[in-house]
Motif scaffolding. Structure first.
Motif, mmCIF file in Angstrom:
data_model
loop_
_atom_site.group_PDB
_atom_site.id
_atom_site.type_symbol
_atom_site.label_atom_id
_atom_site.label_comp_id
_atom_site.label_asym_id
_atom_site.label_seq_id
_atom_site.Cartn_x
_atom_site.Cartn_y
_atom_site.Cartn_z
ATOM 1 N N GLU A 421 3.480 4.422 -5.939
ATOM 2 C CA GLU A 421 3.714 5.357 -4.843
ATOM 3 C C GLU A 421 2.697 6.489 -4.977
ATOM 4 N N ARG A 422 1.982 6.753 -3.885
ATOM 5 C CA ARG A 422 0.934 7.768 -3.906
ATOM 6 C C ARG A 422 0.963 8.563 -2.600
ATOM 7 N N GLY A 423 0.155 9.603 -2.593
ATOM 8 C CA GLY A 423 -0.109 10.324 -1.355
ATOM 9 C C GLY A 423 -1.408 9.827 -0.755
ATOM 10 N N MET A 424 -1.449 9.660 0.563
ATOM 11 C CA MET A 424 -2.647 9.163 1.247
ATOM 12 C C MET A 424 -3.004 10.166 2.352
ATOM 13 N N ARG A 425 -4.249 10.659 2.307
ATOM 14 C CA ARG A 425 -4.674 11.656 3.293
ATOM 15 C C ARG A 425 -5.433 10.953 4.414
ATOM 16 N N GLY A 426 -4.904 11.043 5.626
ATOM 17 C CA GLY A 426 -5.503 10.373 6.773
ATOM 18 C C GLY A 426 -6.614 11.183 7.410
ATOM 19 N N ASN A 427 -7.141 10.644 8.514
ATOM 20 C CA ASN A 427 -8.264 11.264 9.228
ATOM 21 C C ASN A 427 -7.867 12.616 9.805
ATOM 22 N N ASN A 428 -6.578 12.779 10.082
ATOM 23 C CA ASN A 428 -6.114 14.043 10.638
ATOM 24 C C ASN A 428 -5.807 15.087 9.567
ATOM 25 N N GLY A 429 -6.050 14.721 8.286
ATOM 26 C CA GLY A 429 -5.825 15.657 7.194
ATOM 27 C C GLY A 429 -4.393 15.705 6.712
ATOM 28 N N LYS A 430 -3.507 14.988 7.379
ATOM 29 C CA LYS A 430 -2.093 14.996 7.012
ATOM 30 C C LYS A 430 -1.858 14.091 5.799
ATOM 31 N N LEU A 431 -1.076 14.582 4.842
ATOM 32 C CA LEU A 431 -0.756 13.810 3.634
ATOM 33 C C LEU A 431 0.492 12.971 3.907
ATOM 34 N N VAL A 432 0.354 11.660 3.719
ATOM 35 C CA VAL A 432 1.451 10.726 3.980
ATOM 36 C C VAL A 432 1.871 10.083 2.663
ATOM 37 N N ASN A 433 3.171 10.037 2.388
ATOM 38 C CA ASN A 433 3.676 9.324 1.204
ATOM 39 C C ASN A 433 3.690 7.831 1.497
ATOM 40 N N VAL A 434 3.005 7.051 0.632
ATOM 41 C CA VAL A 434 2.911 5.604 0.859
ATOM 42 C C VAL A 434 3.282 4.846 -0.409
ATOM 43 N N GLU A 435 3.716 3.607 -0.187
ATOM 44 C CA GLU A 435 3.976 2.658 -1.284
ATOM 45 C C GLU A 435 2.916 1.580 -1.189
ATOM 46 N N ILE A 436 2.217 1.343 -2.301
ATOM 47 C CA ILE A 436 1.089 0.408 -2.300
ATOM 48 C C ILE A 436 1.413 -0.766 -3.218
ATOM 49 N N THR A 437 1.410 -1.970 -2.641
ATOM 50 C CA THR A 437 1.576 -3.201 -3.416
ATOM 51 C C THR A 437 0.220 -3.867 -3.489
ATOM 52 N N SER A 438 -0.327 -4.024 -4.714
ATOM 53 C CA SER A 438 -1.695 -4.514 -4.884
ATOM 54 C C SER A 438 -1.730 -5.759 -5.747
ATOM 55 N N LYS A 439 -2.736 -6.597 -5.441
ATOM 56 C CA LYS A 439 -2.941 -7.812 -6.240
ATOM 57 C C LYS A 439 -4.384 -8.253 -6.075
ATOM 58 N N LEU A 440 -4.972 -8.751 -7.172
ATOM 59 C CA LEU A 440 -6.320 -9.303 -7.108
ATOM 60 C C LEU A 440 -6.249 -10.726 -6.595
ATOM 61 N N LEU A 441 -7.073 -11.036 -5.592
ATOM 62 C CA LEU A 441 -7.147 -12.395 -5.088
ATOM 63 C C LEU A 441 -8.002 -13.240 -6.028
ATOM 64 N N SER A 442 -7.962 -14.539 -5.828
ATOM 65 C CA SER A 442 -8.680 -15.451 -6.732
ATOM 66 C C SER A 442 -10.183 -15.219 -6.730
ATOM 67 N N ASP A 443 -10.724 -14.661 -5.608
ATOM 68 C CA ASP A 443 -12.173 -14.419 -5.546
ATOM 69 C C ASP A 443 -12.555 -13.021 -6.030
ATOM 70 N N GLY A 444 -11.593 -12.281 -6.632
ATOM 71 C CA GLY A 444 -11.885 -10.968 -7.193
ATOM 72 C C GLY A 444 -11.675 -9.826 -6.229
ATOM 73 N N ARG A 445 -11.397 -10.130 -4.959
ATOM 74 C CA ARG A 445 -11.137 -9.056 -4.005
ATOM 75 C C ARG A 445 -9.737 -8.488 -4.223
ATOM 76 N N LEU A 446 -9.554 -7.266 -3.720
ATOM 77 C CA LEU A 446 -8.289 -6.555 -3.898
ATOM 78 C C LEU A 446 -7.525 -6.550 -2.585
ATOM 79 N N LEU A 447 -6.278 -7.032 -2.640
ATOM 80 C CA LEU A 447 -5.394 -7.034 -1.479
ATOM 81 C C LEU A 447 -4.333 -5.966 -1.684
ATOM 82 N N ALA A 448 -4.154 -5.095 -0.672
ATOM 83 C CA ALA A 448 -3.172 -4.020 -0.784
ATOM 84 C C ALA A 448 -2.342 -3.944 0.489
#
Length: 806
Positions: A421-448
């Motif tokens: 769980e992190r804070g994410m600052r958008g283009n409008n400057g507003k801080l949004v609380n977000v939940e991020i589920t992340s995993k590395l794909l088989s080709d090394g890319r990151l899926l979130a």
């Protein structure tokens, strides 16, 4: 000088005459001066060691003896030297050897020993005393002292082996045995020795060392157990396991491997890895032996050539073992291949779902730059897709969040899915609380997957408020509240528990749930708590021991819940002292009522006897007398008075019916057969009466031929029998009745069973049935047991048991 001097030092006689040893370089001045000083003091020197040099510069050691002699009245020094160079070398070697031996004896972990065979004296180094715990114990230095600690099962073998080596002329002896200093933990020792003999071959000394390999022995036993587990795992593994030698020939194949390939284990041991793949596939997909030498081994997918000629898609994980054999784990992936094909077909559907997903989806390359984003990602970040594809994951970071919780790249590299769980600052400057589920794909890319959890955070704050409210509610409960973890720790409780138990909050936090109870209740409470985790809930009554020592009965009810991610028990405990007291009073009252019921039954039976006697003695005799008078009148009346004659016959018939009714009533009030002939005859009579009245056959089984019972017991059984037959006649519609009577272990057992329509016994308990209730109370009044079993459509069974003495 003599010829030996010339040969030894390499000088000619001419070179030596007239010169000193220092001038010739044979001695250094210090040595020569020392010799001269001793000559001046003592006049003679005997066997003094000195270092000299020859003409060639070679250093030698000599033993000098010098004395003064007189020739032609002139004093000379007469010197004799003996070469001791080799002896000195030998002594130096011995010295170094002894030093090395002493250092070795101190430095090694082994026990060093030296046994004098002539004196039987045995020497050990310090390790013997420290290893076996003899540090502060005085022990004899002989062979018997040592052998007394050898395990009895090993001692004869060890001593025979040593004596055989000594007596047979062998040089070496070695063996393993158990050294028993502590009977509970004997030590495993590897001992070896070397026998020294003189020039005649006679042994005079034996030296050796002892090595403690107890830990190695334990490791070997552990390894043996591990190997057994390994074999079991190999055979039970769902994957095929193939082990081949360095040439590729199979040496071990498990059951799953045989099942995959279609070959038996015996057939496979005659084949190699090349027999299970087609030559064509080896050209396009050769074996990668170099990868198999890597620590992680090699992994590949190929087609397995089965015995029947078919090919199977398999995944192979292979690795070389330390003995140059290699092991391969082979898994059937036919279904997975089909699934992958299905996944490939559904990729378009997946892309549509990604676009329609409510969560923001970001895919970034290995540098962190976004390569794919969905519409929800643009909406959440307030950036366009084109803008996001020029950005990286680092453009959204909030420094405070990263300082508190850094990126979890290591976990992602291990294939794990991370949730943060992190804070994410958008283009409008507003801080949004977000939940991020992340995993590395088989080709090394990151899926979130990124979800806006602002509302959830708000809800969590509300939950905290609710928790505070729940604490207030819990503390207001009039009962003891508790929450116990699956590990037996008391997590939460209310103030009522503290006040009721007299323990403080600090004391309760350090206690286990069972600490509140005596030993008599702990086992059942443990079972109940375990059952709550299995069944979801349970209850129990137990005695609580207060801190003051007072004991109170409590009723506990618990349910299984999940609290902070782990299974827990939540429950309440209610003081049931008043209820227990009331139950005891009810029990006493019930016992008194049961005694009263028994008394009333006896009174009723006595009253029946009295009424029966009066009916028999008064009414029966009167009816008999009336019948005799009417019969006399009938005889005296002329036959031509037909009307009168008919009336008289009707009166006689009515009198006969009255007599039969009296006999029936007398039988129901108190059957004479029970008093006159006993219970068995009375039951037989009831069976016949029942069959006569209903036409239903009765089977009666008993092993008793003569039965003498107390009157209350016999009367009780008779009345139960009678009531059961009445119920069968009225309700059962049975075609067959079976009864039995047996005496077992001072109890009389009676069963009455019909094959009628039966009824719902549970439903019947909620209705008032005086017949069944009366039967049950009769039995209970005599300390017996009453059991009623009925199944709709399958009949009814009554089973009673009464003690033979009352």
């Amino acid at each position: 000088m003599n010829e030996a001097f010339i040969n030894y030092f390499g000088f000619s006689k001419e070179e030596v005459i007239g010169k000193t040893s220092v001038e010739l370089g044979i001695m250094i001045p210090d040595i020569r001066n020392n010799i001269l000083n001793q000559m001046d003091e003592h006049g003679i020197i005997h066997n003094i060691e000195a270092s000299v040099k020859t003409r060639s510069g070679e250093s030698k050691d000599v033993l000098l003896s010098t004395s003064n002699i007189y020739l032609h009245k002139k004093e000379y020094a007469y010197t004799v030297s003996n070469d001791i160079t080799e002896r000195k070398k030998a002594e130096e070697a011995i010295k170094k050897s002894n030093e090395r031996f002493e250092l070795f004896a101190k430095a090694t972990n082994d026990v060093i020993w030296d046994w004098n065979l002539l004196t039987d004296e045995l020497w050990w180094n310090e390790n013997y005393y420290s290893l076996f715990g003899f540090k502060d114990i005085l022990i004899p230095n002989n062979i018997n002292s040592w052998s007394s600690y050898i395990h009895p099962d090993d001692k004869k073998r060890i001593m025979d082996g040593i004596h055989h080596a000594i007596e047979s002329g062998e040089k070496y002896w070695d063996d393993e045995y158990r050294f028993v200093k502590d009977e509970e933990s004997p030590m495993f020792i590897y001992d070896r020795g070397f026998v020294l003999r003189d020039e005649t071959g006679k042994p005079y000394r034996m030296i050796g060392s002892m090595l403690d390999f107890t830990e190695r022995k334990k490791a070997e036993e552990a390894k043996k157990a591990s190997e057994e587990q390994y074999r079991t795992l190999v055979e039970q593994a769902s994957d095929g396991i193939f082990i081949a030698d360095s040439t590729g020939k199979f040496v071990i194949v498990n059951t799953s491997g045989c099942k995959l390939s279609g070959y038996t284990a015996e057939e496979l041991t005659g084949l190699t890895i090349y027999n299970l793949v087609s030559p064509e596939s080896l050209v396009s997909n050769p074996f990668k032996f170099e990868e198999m030498h890597q620590p992680q081994g090699g992994r590949s997918e190929r087609k397995l050539l089965c015995k029947d000629g078919t090919e199977m898609d398999v995944e192979i994980s292979a690795k070389f073992l330390s003995d140059n054999r290699f092991i391969a784990f082979v898994r059937d992936i036919s279904e997975r291949i089909k699934a992958e094909e299905a996944i490939k077909v559904s990729e378009e559907k997946y892309r549509s779902l990604v676009e329609q997903a409510s969560d923001a989806i970001f895919i970034a390359d290995t540098s962190g730059r976004f390569v794919t984003v969905n519409t929800s990602a643009c909406k959440l970040s307030q950036y366009t897709e084109e803008e996001l594809l020029q950005m990286t994951i680092y453009d959204f970071i909030v420094e405070e969040d990263v300082a508190r919780q850094g990126f979890r790249f290591e976990e992602l590299k291990q294939g794990k899915t991370t949730l943060t769980e992190r804070g994410m600052r958008g283009n409008n400057g507003k801080l949004v609380n977000v939940e991020i589920t992340s995993k590395l794909l088989s080709d090394g890319r990151l899926l979130a997957f990124v979800r806006d959890i602002s509302e959830r955070i708000k809800a969590q704050n509300e939950i905290i408020k609710e928790k505070n409210l729940s604490d207030s509610i819990i503390n207001s409960l009039p009962a003891s509240f508790f929450m116990i973890s699956i590990y037996g720790k008391i997590l939460r409780w209310n103030r009522h528990l503290e006040m009721a138990s007299k323990y403080s909050a600090e004391e309760i936090s350090a206690m286990k749930p069972l600490d509140f109870f005596g030993e008599a209740d702990k086992e059942i409470l443990s079972q109940k708590m375990a059952n709550i985790f299995l069944a979801g809930e349970d209850s129990v009554e137990a005695t609580v021991s207060l801190k003051t020592g007072e004991k109170l009965p409590y009723y506990f009810k618990g349910i299984a819940i999940e609290y902070d991610g782990e299974p827990c028990i939540m429950g309440v405990g209610i003081d049931i002292s008043e209820r227990v007291k009331a139950q005891e009073e009810i029990k006493q009252t019930s016992e008194k009522l049961r005694q009263l019921t028994a008394h009333l039954q006896r009174v009723r039976e006595d009253e029946r006897k009295r009424i029966g006697r009066e009916i028999h003695d008064e009414l029966g005799q009167q009816l008999t007398a009336i019948k005799m008078d009417v019969a006399w009148i009938d005889k005296k009346t002329p036959d031509e008075t037909t009307v009168i004659k008919n009336k008289l016959k009707n009166i006689i018939t009515l009198l006969d019916g009255s007599n039969q009714s009296i006999r029936r009533i007398l039988s129901e009030l108190r059957p004479g057969i029970l008093d006159d002939n006993g219970l068995l005859e009375a039951l037989e009579w009831l069976n016949r009466q029942f069959t006569t009245q209903t036409g239903v056959a009765v089977e009666f089984e008993t092993t008793e031929t003569e039965l003498k019972l107390p009157e209350p017991v016999a009367t009780c059984i008779y009345r139960i029998y009678q009531e059961a037959f009445t119920n069968i006649t009225r309700y059962a519609h049975a075609s067959k009745v079976a009864t039995s009577l047996d005496i077992i272990n001072d109890e009389i057992l009676v069963t009455i069973e019909d094959d009628g329509k039966g009824f719902d016994a549970v439903a019947a308990q909620s209705k008032i049935s005086f017949g069944i209730l009366g039967m049950k109370e009769r039995i209970l009044s005599l300390n017996g047991t009453f059991q009623l079993i009925s199944v709709i459509g399958k009949g009814t069974k009554i089973a009673i048991a009464l003690p033979l003495t009352v």
